[in-house]
Scaffold this motif. Structure first.
Motif, short mmCIF file in Angstrom:
data_model
loop_
_atom_site.label_atom_id
_atom_site.label_comp_id
_atom_site.label_asym_id
_atom_site.label_seq_id
_atom_site.Cartn_x
_atom_site.Cartn_y
_atom_site.Cartn_z
N ALA A 90 0.84 -1.21 0.00
CA ALA A 90 0.00 0.00 0.00
C ALA A 90 0.86 1.24 0.00
O ALA A 90 1.98 1.23 0.50
CB ALA A 90 -0.91 -0.01 1.22
N LEU A 91 0.30 2.33 -0.57
CA LEU A 91 1.06 3.59 -0.61
C LEU A 91 1.15 4.20 0.79
O LEU A 91 2.20 4.64 1.23
CB LEU A 91 0.36 4.58 -1.55
CG LEU A 91 1.04 5.93 -1.71
CD1 LEU A 91 2.40 5.79 -2.37
CD2 LEU A 91 0.16 6.88 -2.51
N ARG B 72 2.22 12.34 -4.78
CA ARG B 72 1.72 10.97 -5.01
C ARG B 72 0.44 10.77 -4.23
O ARG B 72 -0.45 10.05 -4.65
CB ARG B 72 2.76 9.95 -4.56
CG ARG B 72 4.02 9.98 -5.41
CD ARG B 72 5.09 9.12 -4.78
NE ARG B 72 4.77 7.69 -4.90
CZ ARG B 72 5.42 6.74 -4.22
NH1 ARG B 72 6.39 7.06 -3.39
NH2 ARG B 72 5.10 5.47 -4.38
N LEU B 73 0.40 11.40 -3.05
CA LEU B 73 -0.80 11.30 -2.20
C LEU B 73 -1.32 12.71 -1.93
O LEU B 73 -0.58 13.59 -1.54
CB LEU B 73 -0.45 10.62 -0.87
CG LEU B 73 -1.57 10.57 0.17
CD1 LEU B 73 -2.72 9.71 -0.29
CD2 LEU B 73 -1.04 10.07 1.51
N GLY C 226 4.86 5.03 1.11
CA GLY C 226 5.74 4.49 0.08
C GLY C 226 6.82 3.59 0.68
O GLY C 226 7.95 3.58 0.20
N SER D 104 -2.41 10.30 -12.04
CA SER D 104 -2.25 9.13 -11.16
C SER D 104 -1.87 9.49 -9.73
O SER D 104 -0.83 9.14 -9.22
CB SER D 104 -1.28 8.10 -11.75
OG SER D 104 -0.19 8.69 -12.36
N ILE D 105 -2.78 10.27 -9.12
CA ILE D 105 -2.61 10.65 -7.72
C ILE D 105 -3.56 9.81 -6.87
O ILE D 105 -4.68 9.52 -7.28
CB ILE D 105 -2.96 12.14 -7.52
CG1 ILE D 105 -2.06 13.01 -8.41
CG2 ILE D 105 -2.82 12.55 -6.08
CD1 ILE D 105 -2.42 14.48 -8.35
N THR D 106 -3.09 9.42 -5.71
CA THR D 106 -3.93 8.77 -4.74
C THR D 106 -4.57 9.85 -3.88
O THR D 106 -3.90 10.80 -3.51
CB THR D 106 -3.09 7.84 -3.85
OG1 THR D 106 -2.30 7.02 -4.69
CG2 THR D 106 -3.95 7.00 -2.95
N GLU E 31 -4.37 2.03 -0.96
CA GLU E 31 -3.65 1.52 -2.13
C GLU E 31 -3.37 2.65 -3.12
O GLU E 31 -4.12 3.63 -3.19
CB GLU E 31 -4.47 0.43 -2.84
CG GLU E 31 -4.78 -0.78 -1.99
CD GLU E 31 -3.55 -1.53 -1.53
OE1 GLU E 31 -2.54 -1.54 -2.29
OE2 GLU E 31 -3.56 -2.07 -0.41
N GLU E 32 -2.34 2.46 -3.89
CA GLU E 32 -1.98 3.42 -4.92
C GLU E 32 -3.17 3.65 -5.85
O GLU E 32 -3.84 2.71 -6.27
CB GLU E 32 -0.78 2.90 -5.70
CG GLU E 32 -0.10 3.91 -6.55
CD GLU E 32 1.35 4.15 -6.13
OE1 GLU E 32 1.84 5.24 -6.39
OE2 GLU E 32 1.97 3.25 -5.55
N ARG E 33 -3.41 4.93 -6.19
CA ARG E 33 -4.43 5.36 -7.14
C ARG E 33 -5.86 5.13 -6.70
O ARG E 33 -6.78 5.18 -7.52
CB ARG E 33 -4.18 4.75 -8.52
CG ARG E 33 -2.76 4.97 -8.99
CD ARG E 33 -2.59 4.67 -10.42
NE ARG E 33 -3.45 5.51 -11.24
CZ ARG E 33 -3.37 5.59 -12.56
NH1 ARG E 33 -2.47 4.87 -13.19
NH2 ARG E 33 -4.16 6.38 -13.25
N GLN E 34 -6.07 4.89 -5.44
CA GLN E 34 -7.44 4.83 -4.92
C GLN E 34 -7.93 6.23 -4.59
O GLN E 34 -7.12 7.12 -4.32
CB GLN E 34 -7.46 4.02 -3.62
CG GLN E 34 -7.76 2.55 -3.81
CD GLN E 34 -7.92 1.83 -2.48
OE1 GLN E 34 -7.38 2.25 -1.47
NE2 GLN E 34 -8.66 0.74 -2.51
#
Lengths: 328, 254
Positions: free
Chosen positions: B2-3, B171-172, B63, B202-204, B27-30
């Motif tokens: 998970a991110l 990223r988040l 990360g 593609s950002i969470t 999770e990434e991209r959720q």
């Protein structure tokens, strides 16, 4: 007189002058000042102009810290003193003038860094007190460390010399040139990533940190740069008389710097220039009032703040807007 | 992996247990919504993740890296950007400068180079400006570019704050009540904007939101906090009909 309505690219939007007319005006003003100082002005006016140029530098130093980074300092005369003494000591020992001045600025900057460390914990009035403490400590140290500073008697200052001895007029031109460089350099700084980080810290520390601004680095950097610039002015100031002593750099001088930027306009390089020019000129022209000079100056300052809370810069912006909108 | 992984996170203020053993993995991209009544600990959780608060117990990994004790600017550097519940902008700056300030980490200029403002600095400024103009376009904020943000209306400020967070290229993205105080049209627009951004860049996204209709529209997953505890975690349809959740929101009699 406006930025061309069509800015063709982002680089053009970053140019130093809005258009050629402003550039011409600035060049014209600078040339006029140079001619005035080099040939036309009486000796006393040359002296006052030199002081104006140096206090412009000192005020810009303080304005970077207070106006932009939002950190208060009541101790900036101490940085003037550190620059002045460092340069005088080195210059007396035979260092070239510009080397002494540069080292003076760097040493002042190093002390600025140290004074900035409490700012990581303190703010507002509490920070003011800690910088006030620094001011008093430096004053005491200069007064007592006789072997280095000559104590209350102070130090003699040799005449300024770069290969040949500089006349007051030539020295004035040197100071004006350095002031012009400082104005451009600090203006550039304020419109860069660093300047934005300073203002971000002033406006909202939490958000600044969330944008990745390291408060430890940027607050101490603001103090160091500010102190170095003010120290530069201090180093150059010594050649306006033949000696220096601690009474040239008291709390009152710190307050005077503060008044300059308040009256001129916080967070503005132009404001620092206007404020320093006004105050230094008043100090040296209202001598006809003798004992009441302080009262006269005080009255003028109160009137300025009362009618122009943004400082002289606010008045300037209004005049500029008026002419931009003319004839409406 | 998970991110964002939060394990047994606890923090108390005086006698109030703001978070009690909260665990979650994003999770990434959720796009995940965090809901719960006032005082449930949602903003506290954000402040722990971004380093403003230091948790009493538990760990936060982003990360794969342990960020439990990191300072806010370090967390930002790792790629976490956020907005605030009560708008925290740089009031005396224009919208443009606010968003440019968000590019801070992507720029390199040091103080001496800045004073000289040479070609390299101009190039970097222009590159940053280009990115910011893209964001202004995307969020329909060109009209506000040169306005000092203190003069902007509430909903526009919210968008400027979002743009500033996006300027970090995170990223988040943590959004604390992105639609609070907005009209229903503005809210709908916000849903589209956030969904598009998350997909395109593609950002969470982890967001706190009170409007349940909006939560259903925007998120793939909903986590519910109540009195500092996690009481539900799952798909929006399931969670918003969950008995415990309804009880937390509207009380026992419902």
């Amino acid at each position: 007189m406006r930025r061309p309505d069509l800015v063709r690219d982002y680089a053009e939007d970053l140019s130093l002058f809005e258009d050629r007319r402003w550039m011409a005006l600035a060049a014209f003003g600078l040339v006029g000042l140079v001619v005035f100082v080099a040939a036309l002005a009486p000796d006393y006016a040359v002296y006052v102009t030199t002081r104006v140029a140096l206090y412009v530098i000192a005020a810009i130093g303080l304005n970077l810290l207070m106006g932009y980074a939002g950190q208060i300092s009541l101790g900036h005369a101490a940085f003037l003193a550190i620059g002045a003494y460092t340069h005088t000591i080195l210059y007396t020992k035979g260092a070239p003038l510009l080397v002494g001045v540069l080292v003076g600025a760097i040493v002042a900057g190093a002390f600025g860094f140290l004074v900035g460390i409490p700012s990581l914990r303190l703010e507002g009035p509490y920070l003011a007190i800690s910088t006030l403490g620094f001011q008093v400590a430096v004053d005491q140290l200069l007064g007592r460390w006789e072997a280095l500073t000559g104590g209350r008697m102070g130090l003699p200052v040799p005449a300024p010399e770069i290969f040949v001895e500089l006349s007051p007029r030539v020295y004035a031109l040197l100071c004006i040139a350095i002031a012009a460089l400082v104005i451009v350099a600090t203006y550039n700084l304020t419109r860069s990533r660093i300047g934005r980080a300073f203002v971000a810290i002033r406006d909202n520390e939490t958000a600044a940190e969330a944008m990745g601004v390291d408060l430890v680095i940027y607050k101490t950097m603001a103090f160091a740069i500010s102190a170095a610039i003010t120290g530069l002015a201090g180093a150059l100031l010594v050649h306006l008389s033949d000696s220096i002593n601690p009474s040239n750099f008291t709390l009152l001088d710190s307050i005077e710097l503060l008044v300059m930027i308040m009256v001129g306009g916080l967070a503005s390089i132009l404001g620092s220039v206007l404020g320093a020019t006004l105050l230094v000129t008043l100090n040296h022209t209202l001598t006809a009032f003798r004992d009441y000079q302080a009262v006269a100056i005080g009255t003028i300052l109160i009137l300025v703040i009362l009618f122009e809370p943004m400082g002289l810069r606010g008045r300037w912006l209004r005049i500029k807007t008026y002419f931009k909108a003319w004839p409406f | 992996m998970a991110l964002l992984e939060i394990q047994d996170l606890s923090i108390a203020f005086g006698g109030v247990q703001a978070l009690a053993d909260v665990s979650m993995a994003i999770e990434e991209r959720q796009i995940v919504a965090l809901i719960g009544p006032n005082g449930a600990g949602k903003s506290t959780l954000f402040n722990c993740v971004t380093g403003i608060y230091r948790a009493d117990r538990g760990t936060i990994r982003f990360g794969g890296e342990d960020v439990t004790k990191e300072k806010p600017h370090r967390v930002a550097r790792l790629g976490v950007a956020r907005t605030f519940q009560n708008i925290e902008l740089f009031d005396a700056m224009t919208a443009l400068d606010n968003i440019l300030a968000g590019r801070h980490l992507h720029m390199r200029t040091g103080p001496l180079a800045a004073m000289a403002f040479g070609r390299a600095v101009v190039r970097e400024e222009v590159a940053a400006r280009r990115k910011v103009e893209e964001l202004l376009d995307r969020l329909d904020l060109q009209f506000a570019r040169d306005v000092h943000v203190m003069h902007l209306p509430y909903g526009v400020k919210k968008k400027v704050e979002l743009a500033r967070a996006l300027a970090l290229e995170p990223r988040l993205l943590l959004l604390d009540e992105p639609s609070a105080g907005m009209t229903s049209e503005e809210k709908e627009e916000m849903v589209f904007v956030v969904r598009d951004l998350a997909r395109d860049l593609s950002i969470t996204v982890l967001l706190v939101e009170h409007d349940l209709a909006m939560v259903r529209d925007i998120s793939e997953r909903v986590i519910v906090l109540d009195h500092g505890k996690k009481i539900a975690d799952g798909a929006p349809e399931d969670v918003t009909t969950d008995v415990a959740v309804v009880r937390a929101y509207v009380g026992d009699e419902a």
